[in-house]
Scaffold this motif. Structure first.
Motif, short mmCIF file in Angstrom:
data_model
loop_
_atom_site.label_atom_id
_atom_site.label_comp_id
_atom_site.label_asym_id
_atom_site.label_seq_id
_atom_site.Cartn_x
_atom_site.Cartn_y
_atom_site.Cartn_z
N HIS A 135 0.82 -1.22 0.00
CA HIS A 135 0.00 0.00 0.00
C HIS A 135 0.86 1.28 0.00
N HIS A 139 1.17 4.44 -2.69
CA HIS A 139 1.06 5.88 -2.40
C HIS A 139 2.27 6.61 -2.98
N SER A 159 -0.19 9.63 6.40
CA SER A 159 -1.60 9.21 6.31
C SER A 159 -2.14 8.96 7.71
N ASP A 346 -6.80 7.12 0.17
CA ASP A 346 -6.82 5.76 -0.37
C ASP A 346 -7.79 5.64 -1.56
ZN ZN Z 1 -3.22 5.00 2.58
#
Ligand code: ZN
Ligand code: KG4
Length: 402
Positions: A135, A139, A159, A346
């Motif tokens: 993940h 990003h 985040s 996200d």
């Molecule tokens: Zn995230």
């Protein structure tokens, strides 16, 4: 699998049309790492052919935080529709996909599980290769979908779950310079917003904590409250936000007492508190980023010409954070690149794009995903934070006034 069969039927009719029109490689990306169910179909040139997102924000705002079992239930309820919508909007059939890319790490275990299990079913059904996605790598590389920031570049990822500085040297090659020792800045802003009862504020009740703090801070005076910079004695690139949150909580308690307010009521000084928190969080991010730039220069980790800083993750949608970081990059001769806010938080697009990046680089394209597991905890890259500590670089004073 009722819906998936539906996809298959459409696939047959869409196959001839799609194949004739489209020669580019296409990836379906799926993200269920936290509290958003996202899916998208992206092509090799970064065209977003179709996307869909189901946000759980409203539910978690009401509950006062993310409850993993609730997040899992909502992912289960929505994943099929979200994937279906992304595919429908794209106008391509599942048969035309080159691969399916899904976040398998890091994230909430129960949430990751839903995305992985659903993806494995699709893979089995359509006989497609699987691309597992980290993940945070996704990003970090999102910005390259919009314009080609060449490797290596410095990246700040901020985040609700992470705060880290790394050098991106390749699609799956990162040097970790520092990370948070306790909580992430988005988490801090969410908790401060909750403590300020902003869900009872008429203008912010639908906003995430970070969005609400940014909105109120615009009207506030940060000088009304003095907050101590975290970790100013530590000459490294690590972060800490828990102590700052504690300081803010103390201020809120004191103000409630002075005003005779109960918890749940909105303090008159809420804008000033928001401005002070936003500034202190931002100044902390800026200071560590400044040190990371100096470290990279000293170690020759960034190119001499056009070195770049990329900032992404939900907190990077904050305009104040962006402006202050631009002061740091300008003073040090770096260009600053942030994806648009919609791509900072996200989404499935960044996962599909990461799939494209991996496909192009020939990394992690798996034809037999039987042994694939999700990993709630997963570091980003090679840990270089000890070297940063040893260098103990002092950061010169920089006026961060926007
Ligand atoms: Zn995230
Ligand atoms: O990247 P993201 O969507 O999910 C995680 O992977 O955590 O980030 C969500 C976080 C939340 O904590 C939210 O409060 C924060 O990003 N956020 C913001 C803003 N918009 C979202 N923080 C500061 N300013 C914003 N405008």
């Amino acid at each position: 699998m009722v819906r998936a069969q539906g996809l298959c039927a459409r696939a047959v009719s869409g196959w001839a049309r799609g194949a004739a029109q489209c020669s580019a490689r296409l990836v379906l990306g799926i993200d269920t790492s936290c509290d958003d169910t996202g899916a998208a179909v992206v092509d090799e040139t970064g065209n977003i052919l179709g996307e869909a997102l189901h946000s759980q924000k409203g539910t978690h705002l009401k509950a006062g935080g993310i409850i993993p079992t609730v997040a899992q239930k909502l992912h289960k309820e929505h994943i099929e529709n979200v994937v279906q919508e992304a595919i429908d909007k794209s106008g391509v059939s599942p048969c035309e996909l080159t691969a399916i890319a899904t976040t398998i790490k890091p994230g909430l275990a129960l949430s990751l599980k839903v995305g992985l299990e659903y993806s494995l079913k699709l893979i089995e059904q359509y006989k497609k290769p699987f691309i597992p996605i980290h993940h945070m790598e996704a990003h970090a590389l999102t910005v390259r979908m919009l314009h080609m920031v060449e490797f290596p570049f410095l990246v700040l990822l901020v985040s609700g779950g992470h705060s880290l500085l790394a050098v991106a040297r390749g699609v799956s090659d990162f040097l970790l310079l520092g990370q948070t020792l306790d909580e992430a800045p988005g988490d801090t802003l969410d908790k401060v917003a909750r403590r300020l009862s902003l869900k009872n504020h008429p203008a912010c009740h639908t906003m995430s904590g970070g969005e609400a703090i940014e909105y109120l801070a615009e009207m506030g005076n940060r000088m009304q409250f003095e907050l101590t910079q975290p970790m100013s004695q530590h000459l490294d690139c690590d972060f800490s936000f828990a102590g700052l949150r504690n300081q803010v909580n103390q201020i809120i308690i004191k103000k409630e007492r002075e005003e005779g307010f109960q918890m749940g009521q909105i303090l008159p000084c809420v804008n000033d508190i928001a401005a002070a928190v936003q500034h202190t969080v931002t100044a902390h991010l800026a200071k560590r980023t400044h040190r990371a730039i100096l470290f990279c220069k000293k170690e020759g980790l960034l190119p001499q010409s056009n070195p770049a800083l990329v900032v992404s993750g939900g907190v990077a949608s904050n305009e104040y954070v962006r402006k202050v970081l631009s002061i740091v990059t300008e003073a040090n001769g770096l260009s600053l690149h942030c994806p648009p806010p919609k791509l900072c938080t996200d989404n499935g697009i960044m996962i599909a794009w990461n799939g494209i990046e991996k496909l192009r680089a020939g990394i992690d394209v798996i034809h037999n995903p039987k042994g694939i597991r999700y990993e709630p905890k997963a570091p980003l890259g090679i840990d270089f934070s000890e070297q940063v500590k040893i260098a103990a670089l002092k950061v010169p004073y920089l006026k961060l006034k926007t």
